[in-house]
Design an enzyme around this catalytic site. Structure first.
Site, PDB file in Angstrom:
ATOM      1  N   ASP A 525       0.868  -1.174   0.000  1.00 14.13           N
ATOM      2  CA  ASP A 525       0.000   0.000   0.000  1.00 14.13           C
ATOM      3  C   ASP A 525       0.909   1.230   0.000  1.00 14.13           C
ATOM      4  OD1 ASP A 525      -2.369   1.550   0.343  1.00 14.13           O
ATOM      5  OD2 ASP A 525      -1.850   1.754   2.454  1.00 14.13           O
ATOM      6  N   THR A 527      -0.030   4.775   1.323  1.00 14.99           N
ATOM      7  CA  THR A 527      -0.161   5.614   2.508  1.00 14.99           C
ATOM      8  C   THR A 527       0.077   4.810   3.783  1.00 14.99           C
ATOM      9  OG1 THR A 527      -1.811   6.911   1.325  1.00 14.99           O
ATOM     10  CG2 THR A 527      -1.654   7.252   3.706  1.00 14.99           C
ATOM     11  N   ASP A 725      -1.435  -1.015   6.182  1.00  9.68           N
ATOM     12  CA  ASP A 725      -1.592  -0.521   7.554  1.00  9.68           C
ATOM     13  C   ASP A 725      -3.009  -0.080   7.903  1.00  9.68           C
ATOM     14  OD1 ASP A 725      -1.706   1.871   6.037  1.00  9.68           O
ATOM     15  OD2 ASP A 725      -1.015   3.011   7.778  1.00  9.68           O
TER      16      ASP A 725
END
Length: 838
Positions: A525, A527, A725
């Site tokens: 991912d 961000t 996250d």
């Protein structure tokens, strides 16, 4: 017919398998399906079967499992509440959680020390977060006095002294086994000397009394060895035969038991045996020395294993040492020293320079540099200020501060790390199933080889054929013990998981550790994984007569009253630059555009181009061209106007983590393809991918899109790991072969992943991959050593070299070699502790 029942007492997959196997064997049962999560048994039968039949089968198979009609679930009596001091004492003693080092029943644990009900091995004590030692004080003259704090005796006035903590269950077991070993050795040595004296031409012992009587002396000396010091081996052997879980104790019990019983029978009924079994003095050859020496050597191996076991979970022990016992609590403005167990949520605590932080919390006053190396593996202290979180066990720097307790007891990060390490250490890696399967077939094959050895020596062996046949058959049984094979995987997993925890890589289960070695595609991912996950000011551009410092003063003053996340970033940046934040008048927030206000008779406006239009401020072509360059890279630009004139802009972006580029290069060098999937826009994704030299990336990805992309790659035969996250990453983390969560991310992401990186950067993935490679290599080495050892040892013990070189393997030498083979496997696993993961 099919009927569903409730099963009480199942706690793990090992329980599930045990219950399923037991109920499947009940006469009339066609199929038994056990649902662990719902504690149910779905039984398909030829005809109705009374529930008592099932219960009898479960009782006979062992374990605390009970079966009940649906809707008639038994009420579990709550244990009587124990006092806090008793709980502390038991925690300090390490009581409560035990597991089998061979993982016979998966990740099942037991609440009492003892033997594994399946294989008979000594249960190993698990180190838990509650095992921090609690010091109590007593009077030397009046032991009934027991206080939590030092002081004087209320009876005689003497100074109280600390109570010595009780030994852990692990130490108690080791001490008990060591004492039994010395007893066994003390009685075995005289037996060995008497037996070996037969080789002397003029035996001085026979001048004292005849060999027949010395045989009786050996018999009497063997009784404490067989029936006390090593009796547990025969109990385990019987249990293994009874449950048909054949293991090393099966072979030891048969081998040593046959030698000892043969000797007793030979003394009592010597005329039963042919002349080949007899000595020159017409007594039957006895093997008390072989039986006792074998049992004593096996016991020595168990003692060495028990000592080595304590080193395998040294990582958890080191983590436990990090947990402080005391803390300074602020009560009515005063500092009061309290036990760590007495801290409650929202308590205010003072942490002095050099102290360990007692619980997880937030700094409420002051600032300091915190050494977080125990959870991140990074040696550089991290600066923390008001509002920042701190974790239990980390070390405060040179400044004092106040903190509010947020997570206490088992909720702290340190406790969760310890629990995760323990669970992973108990879990089974898929490769272990291979070792278990080999062991299952191995014992019957060895018994068959032993019988065949006896027959072949009787047919083809030299005189006395029966003596040679018996001795070599016993040697085959002893040397083939598969203990080293059973320990090969769990020992490496346990040490590897602990090593990972020390380096900020938390492994949820052994399967993830094994799978990590196989990944060839890593999905990341953007961000919070590649980037910091929070906006920060990248640059300020000023035009005209205004300096950048002046612009920052205006921007921070306006944004100080705004609740927008981007506004927080500018205020934080101004504070870091030492810019004082001024007071704004007539502040107004315009949704979707920006903010306005007055400062020193100046009319200010901050926001996007629509905000500038509303404020009547014109943007020069030069200013607009400069801003477009940043916007094309996916960064946010906020213009500032002073008295209706645009004078500059601030660039806000999600900064790429320093470790991301280096980590990606390292992974690509290992042949792992790295693909970025992000929900962000194309421009931002392109800019980040370009700066990180990532060729493969996709933007605008929804949670289900990420999951679908992983499925597509898996259908192509790829082995995919996913690092993320956020909550939006949870489906993809669960779908991937190995899910990797950033420790700085959400609880949902961490729960969905098999590996958690405490520090939350990609370099942790490099460490996780290196750890996986090292552990798998270590496991394969252990399996090779164990299998090659048995492959070579069994034929030699059977006497295959005797016709060519006259070489035979004594059962006593076989027992010694067998014991040290297990210790060598553990020693090889312990090498992982010195492995560098960078």
């Amino acid at each position: 017919m099919t009927k569903t029942y409730h099963i009480h007492g199942m706690s793990c997959k090992g329980c599930q398998n045990h219950v399923q196997q037991t109920l499947s064997k009940v006469s009339g049962v066609i199929q038994a399906d056990i649902d662990l999560s719902n504690a149910q048994a779905i039984l398909e039968t030829e005809k109705p079967i009374k529930i008592g039949v099932y219960q009898a089968a479960l009782a006979e198979a062992g374990g605390d499992y009970t079966i009940h009609e649906q809707g008639k679930v038994p009420k579990i009596k709550e244990d009587s509440k124990k006092s806090k001091s008793e709980t502390k004492f038991k925690a300090a003693a390490g009581e409560g959680v035990y597991y089998c080092p061979m993982h016979c029943e998966g990740d099942k644990t037991y609440d009492k020390p003892g033997d594994c009900p399946v294989c008979g091995m000594d249960l190993v004590q698990e180190k838990t977060a509650g095992a921090t030692a609690h010091t109590t004080y007593t009077c030397p003259m009046h032991p009934e006095i027991n206080e939590d704090e030092p002081g004087s005796c209320s009876i005689c006035g003497m100074d109280l002294v600390p109570v010595e903590p009780d030994l852990s269950a692990e130490e108690k077991s080791y001490k008990k086994m060591l004492n039994k070993f010395w007893i066994a050795l003390g009685f075995t040595l005289p037996i060995f000397i008497i037996a070996m004296s037969e080789m002397l031409n003029d035996n001085p012992l026979y001048k004292l009394m005849a060999q027949e009587y010395w045989n009786w002396v050996q018999f009497i000396l063997s009784l404490p060895v067989v029936f006390y010091a090593t009796w547990m081996f025969f109990e385990r052997a019987w249990r293994s035969v009874k449950t048909w879980n054949l293991n090393m104790f099966t072979l030891i019990g048969i081998g040593a038991g046959v030698a000892w019983l043969f000797s007793v029978f030979g003394m009592l009924v010597p005329d039963f045996f042919p002349q080949q079994f007899k000595t020159a003095s017409d007594t039957v050859h006895v093997y008390f020395e072989a039986a006792t020496v074998i049992l004593t050597l096996v016991l020595m191996g168990q003692v060495l294993e028990a000592r080595a076991h304590s080193k395998t979970n040294s990582a958890v022990k080191e983590l436990l040492k990090l947990a402080p016992n005391k803390a300074l609590k602020i009560v009515d403005g005063n500092e009061q020293q309290v036990s760590i167990d007495e801290i409650e949520k929202n308590d205010i605590l003072r942490v002095k320079p050099g102290d360990r932080i007692p619980v997880d919390g937030i700094i409420t006053e002051g600032e300091s540099a915190i050494d977080e190396s125990m959870i991140t593996g990074e040696p550089i202290p991290v600066n923390k200020k008001e509002g920042d979180t701190v974790s239990s066990g980390t070390i405060n720097g040179k400044q004092s501060f106040l903190m509010k307790a947020e997570k206490v007891g088992g909720e702290t990060l340190l406790s969760q790390i310890i629990e995760m390490v323990n669970k992973a250490s108990r879990s089974q890696a898929p490769i272990q199933k291979l070792a278990d399967k080999i062991s299952g077939y191995f014992v019957p094959v060895v018994v068959g080889i032993s019988v065949l050895t006896f027959i072949l020596w009787v047919i083809f062996g030299p005189e006395p054929v029966y003596v040679y046949a018996l001795v070599n058959a016993i040697a085959v049984l002893i040397i083939a013990c598969p203990c080293a094979l059973g320990l090969a995987t769990p020992m490496s997993v346990m040490v590897g998981v602990g090593k990972g925890a020390q380096n900020g890589v938390l492994i949820k289960n052994a399967e993830a550790l094994e799978k990590m070695d196989k990944i060839n595609v890593l999905i990341v991912d953007k961000t919070g994984t590649l980037t910091e996950g929070k906006p920060s000011v990248e640059a300020i551009h000023s035009y005209g007569d205004f300096t950048e410092e002046a612009l920052l003063e205006y921007i921070s003053a306006l944004n100080n009253l705004s609740e927008h996340p981007l506004a927080e970033a500018t205020v934080r940046y101004a504070q870091e630059q030492g810019v004082s934040i001024s007071k704004i008048e007539n502040f107004n927030s315009v949704t979707g555009k920006g903010v306005t206000g007055n400062f020193e008779n100046k009319k200010l406006a901050l926001g996007n181009e629509k905000m500038m239009e509303e404020a009547g401020a014109s943007i020069t072509d030069e200013l607009r061209a400069a801003s477009i360059k940043h916007q094309e890279q996916g960064k946010t630009v906020s213009f500032l106007s002073v008295n209706n004139k645009a004078v500059g802009f601030v660039v806000i972006a999600d900064k790429i983590k320093k470790s991301s580029k280096k980590a990606i290069q390292a992974l690509q060098a290992k042949g792992i393809a790295v693909i970025m999937l992000t929900g962000d826009n194309q421009n931002t994704a392109k800019a980040v991918a370009k700066s990180l030299n990532l060729e493969d990336y996709k933007a605008g990805m929804l949670p289900e899109d990420k999951q679908d992309e992983i499925v597509r790659l898996q259908n192509e035969g790829k082995f995919v790991a996913m690092a993320g996250d956020g909550i939006n990453d949870a489906p993809a983390l669960a779908q991937s072969n190995v899910g990797i969560a950033m420790g700085t991310g959400t609880d949902v992401a961490i729960e969905s992943a098999a590996i958690t990186l405490v520090q939350g950067d990609l370099h942790g993935i490099v460490k996780a991959h290196n750890l996986s490679v090292a552990v798998m290599r270590n496991i394969k080495q252990n399996l090779f050593f164990a299998l090659i050892y048995n492959s070579i040892g069994v034929p030699i013990a059977a006497g295959v070299l005797y016709p060519f070189f006259g070489i035979l393997l004594s059962p006593m030498i076989a027992a010694l070699a067998m014991s040290f083979s297990s210790v060598s496997v553990i020693a090889n696993a312990l090498r992982l502790r010195n492995k560098s993961l960078d």
